[in-house]
Design a protein around this motif. Structure first.
Motif, PDB file in Angstrom:
ATOM      1  N   VAL A   1       0.776  -1.121  -0.105  1.00 22.28           N
ATOM      2  CA  VAL A   1      -0.234  -0.262  -0.195  1.00 22.28           C
ATOM      3  C   VAL A   1       0.750   1.166   0.432  1.00 22.28           C
ATOM      4  N   LEU A   2       1.802   1.591   1.081  1.00 20.92           N
ATOM      5  CA  LEU A   2       3.096   2.165   0.678  1.00 20.92           C
ATOM      6  C   LEU A   2       4.228   2.458   0.531  1.00 20.92           C
ATOM      7  N   PRO A   3       4.494   1.740  -0.294  1.00 25.22           N
ATOM      8  CA  PRO A   3       6.153   0.956  -0.001  1.00 25.22           C
ATOM      9  C   PRO A   3       7.451   2.193  -0.203  1.00 25.22           C
TER      10      PRO A   3
ATOM     11  N   ALA B   1      13.846  -9.269   1.883  1.00 22.99           N
ATOM     12  CA  ALA B   1      13.838  -9.953  -0.043  1.00 22.99           C
ATOM     13  C   ALA B   1      12.129 -10.878  -0.166  1.00 22.99           C
ATOM     14  N   ILE B   2      11.392 -10.925   0.897  1.00 19.81           N
ATOM     15  CA  ILE B   2       9.659 -10.247   0.363  1.00 19.81           C
ATOM     16  C   ILE B   2       9.253  -9.447   0.513  1.00 19.81           C
ATOM     17  N   ALA B   3      10.027  -8.001   0.951  1.00 19.67           N
ATOM     18  CA  ALA B   3       9.469  -6.352   0.718  1.00 19.67           C
ATOM     19  C   ALA B   3      10.001  -6.380  -0.875  1.00 19.67           C
ATOM     20  N   PHE B   4      11.163  -6.324  -0.832  1.00 22.52           N
ATOM     21  CA  PHE B   4      12.088  -6.394  -2.167  1.00 22.52           C
ATOM     22  C   PHE B   4      10.959  -6.570  -3.136  1.00 22.52           C
ATOM     23  N   ILE B   5      10.569  -8.073  -3.316  1.00 20.09           N
ATOM     24  CA  ILE B   5       9.404  -8.682  -4.074  1.00 20.09           C
ATOM     25  C   ILE B   5       8.018  -8.021  -3.923  1.00 20.09           C
TER      26      ILE B   5
ATOM     27  N   TYR C   1      -5.528   6.190   1.298  1.00 23.60           N
ATOM     28  CA  TYR C   1      -3.810   6.544   0.961  1.00 23.60           C
ATOM     29  C   TYR C   1      -3.518   6.321  -0.307  1.00 23.60           C
ATOM     30  N   GLY C   2      -4.427   4.727  -1.305  1.00 22.04           N
ATOM     31  CA  GLY C   2      -3.752   4.040  -1.917  1.00 22.04           C
ATOM     32  C   GLY C   2      -3.199   5.027  -3.589  1.00 22.04           C
TER      33      GLY C   2
ATOM     34  N   GLN D   1       4.254  -4.516  -6.540  1.00 23.60           N
ATOM     35  CA  GLN D   1       3.011  -3.671  -5.754  1.00 23.60           C
ATOM     36  C   GLN D   1       1.988  -3.044  -6.356  1.00 23.60           C
ATOM     37  N   ARG D   2       2.722  -2.409  -7.695  1.00 21.20           N
ATOM     38  CA  ARG D   2       1.479  -1.605  -8.672  1.00 21.20           C
ATOM     39  C   ARG D   2       0.796  -2.710  -9.184  1.00 21.20           C
ATOM     40  N   GLN D   3       0.767  -3.792  -9.434  1.00 13.36           N
ATOM     41  CA  GLN D   3      -0.092  -4.842 -10.274  1.00 13.36           C
ATOM     42  C   GLN D   3      -0.772  -5.194  -8.945  1.00 13.36           C
ATOM     43  N   VAL D   4      -0.162  -5.918  -7.537  1.00 11.46           N
ATOM     44  CA  VAL D   4      -0.404  -6.150  -6.450  1.00 11.46           C
ATOM     45  C   VAL D   4      -1.839  -5.735  -6.449  1.00 11.46           C
ATOM     46  N   ARG D   5      -1.236  -4.366  -6.051  1.00  9.37           N
ATOM     47  CA  ARG D   5      -2.758  -3.537  -5.504  1.00  9.37           C
ATOM     48  C   ARG D   5      -3.627  -3.328  -6.083  1.00  9.37           C
ATOM     49  N   LEU D   6      -3.604  -3.900  -7.646  1.00 11.35           N
ATOM     50  CA  LEU D   6      -5.192  -3.883  -7.779  1.00 11.35           C
ATOM     51  C   LEU D   6      -6.069  -4.660  -8.480  1.00 11.35           C
ATOM     52  N   PHE D   7      -5.125  -6.216  -7.693  1.00  9.57           N
ATOM     53  CA  PHE D   7      -5.811  -7.804  -8.401  1.00  9.57           C
ATOM     54  C   PHE D   7      -6.579  -7.639  -6.958  1.00  9.57           C
TER      55      PHE D   7
END
Lengths: 162, 301
Positions: free
Chosen positions: A49-51, A83-87, A158-159, A92-98
């Motif tokens: 949400v807030l990278p 590592a997972i935060a990095f991925i 906030y997105g 995140q741009r795609q995932v947040r719209l899923f």
């Protein structure tokens, strides 16, 4: 581009603190393997949400705290969380719209990577988690993802960044 | 802007990745990072106490709201138990006196007596693949690394990390733990190694011919100069002698209540006495076997 007023620092800190507490909360013996990866879930949510606010550095620091709490090799949880935060940051741009179920799948994959990294490092220092139960928490974490999203639902307000 | 957003995480991750690796390599050499761990455990101790406190309050509340009748019956039961145990202690006192006399005759120091201090296991979970517990006593109470921890029924483990207020105990089920033991029935010596949490221990390198049976009680032999002598470690659960294999597969059920005990005892052994005793034993053994005495290093503690 950023909204300094609208970033919920209080909620972020609170959620990280609660995730730490839930991580060490005593649970009945039968359920120890089902404990969700609270910290990983919360970090993934905020990175999605807030990278710019909760970045890899925050994930890494929380990992160090987890290592201190668990008495594991210092840097182990830190590396896995970073590592997972990095991925997640990459995606995140795609995932947040899923839709929720689709992002839950992504979260499941990331948590699996997280557990794999920790498992491998544990194995290298001499104590690999060799129980099937080790993978159970991936399932419980995925099941919790939609609820976590609902509880921390600031995605819409906030997105928007562009 | 776009470039920055996508290049910063890459760079940051590489830095943090390298940093993690450095810290992990550094941490592997435990002696060097001792201070770091003390600082870190002090930082997380409030969190652990905070989680543990409500459970202590719950226990206290349960105690305060038990009925008068229940307390009376419990009191009667405890009195009966006390009487029984006092009768047994009379016998033990006599044995202890006799033992001390015999040791005096043999000119060897008795180290059966030791100081103990009560400690409480914090109601805090660690990762389920680790066999560890966290105690509410730390360096301010004189806890030290390598200190044996027992509960009412047997040996629990040893302290592996000491913070100011808390300390971390490695339980005997941890795969890095090994305790030298002796079979009560036959006197056969062996080493009980942990195999992981909630699992029985295993006796390593026991020859097929060794006289160990299911149900044998195992006591600590104290040959490691770390655990006290003669405390129950466990009971032999399964014995599997396989022809062709040089060693038997023996599993041991721990005597201590590793998952349920909250009250434990920290032990302070007179280290010098233990050392002297062990040295004399070893000299005796080497004389009997006509083997030259090897140099023996005293424990620093």
């Amino acid at each position: 581009m950023t909204h300094p007023r609208s970033i919920p620092y209080g909620l972020i800190l609170l959620s990280l603190f609660v995730a730490l507490l839930l991580g060490i909360l005593p649970m009945p013996l039968w359920s120890v393997w089902y404990r969700p990866e609270w910290m990983a879930l919360v970090i993934l949510y905020w990175v999605m949400v807030l990278p710019e606010t909760v970045n890899i550095g925050v994930a890494w620091l929380m990992g160090i705290v987890l290592d201190a709490l668990n008495g594991t090799l210092l840097g182990e949880h830190a590396l896995a969380l970073a590592a997972i935060a990095f991925i997640m940051d990459k995606w995140q741009r795609q995932v947040r719209l899923f839709p929720v179920w689709q992002s839950a799948v992504i979260v499941g994959v990331l948590i699996a990577i997280y557990k794999l990294i920790i498992g491998v490092i544990q194995g290298l220092v001499g104590q690999p988690p060799d129980s099937v139960g080790y993978a159970f928490s991936i399932g419980t974490s995925v099941l919790l993802w939609p609820w976590l999203q609902a509880v921390l639902a600031v995605r819409e307000s906030y997105g928007a960044q562009e | 802007m776009l470039f920055q957003r996508h290049s910063a995480p890459n760079f940051r991750f590489i830095i943090l990745f390298a940093l993690s690796l450095c810290i992990m390599f550094y941490d592997q050499k435990k002696q060097q990072s001792e201070r770091l761990h003390i600082a870190l455990s002090a930082a997380v101790a409030p969190l652990q106490f905070a989680i543990s406190a409500p459970f202590d309050v719950l226990g206290w509340a349960k105690d305060s709201f038990t009925t008068h009748q229940k307390l009376l019956t419990e009191n009667a039961d405890l009195n009966a138990e006390l009487l029984l145990q006092q009768a047994q202690i009379q016998k033990i006192l006599e044995l202890e006196r006799e033992n001390a006399q015999l040791r005096a005759l043999l000119k060897s120091a008795s180290y059966l007596t030791s100081n103990v201090k009560m400690a409480q296991i914090l109601a805090v979970d660690v990762d389920p693949y680790l066999s560890q517990a966290i105690l509410d006593k730390g360096s301010q109470n004189g806890v030290f690394v390598g200190q044996p921890v027992i509960d009412a029924t047997g040996v629990m483990g040893q302290v592996i990390q000491v913070g100011f207020l808390t300390s971390r105990v490695m339980l005997i089920t941890d795969s890095r733990s090994a305790v030298p033991v002796q079979d009560v029935r036959t006197g056969v010596r062996a080493i009980a190694a942990g195999t992981g949490p909630q699992r029985p221990l295993s006796l390593t390198n026991v020859p097929d011919t060794a006289d160990i049976k299911v149900g044998d009680k195992l006591l600590t032999s104290g040959l490691d100069l770390l655990y006290p002598v003669g405390y129950p470690l466990g009971v032999v659960k399964t014995v599997d002698f396989q022809s062709g294999e040089p060693f038997a597969t023996i599993t041991v059920e721990p005597a201590a209540n590793l998952n349920e005990s909250r009250q434990v005892l920290l032990m302070w052994l007179p280290a010098q006495a233990v050392y002297e005793e062990a040295k004399q034993d070893l000299v005796q053994i080497s004389k009997e076997r006509q083997v030259p005495t090897t140099s023996f290093v005293a424990p620093t503690n």
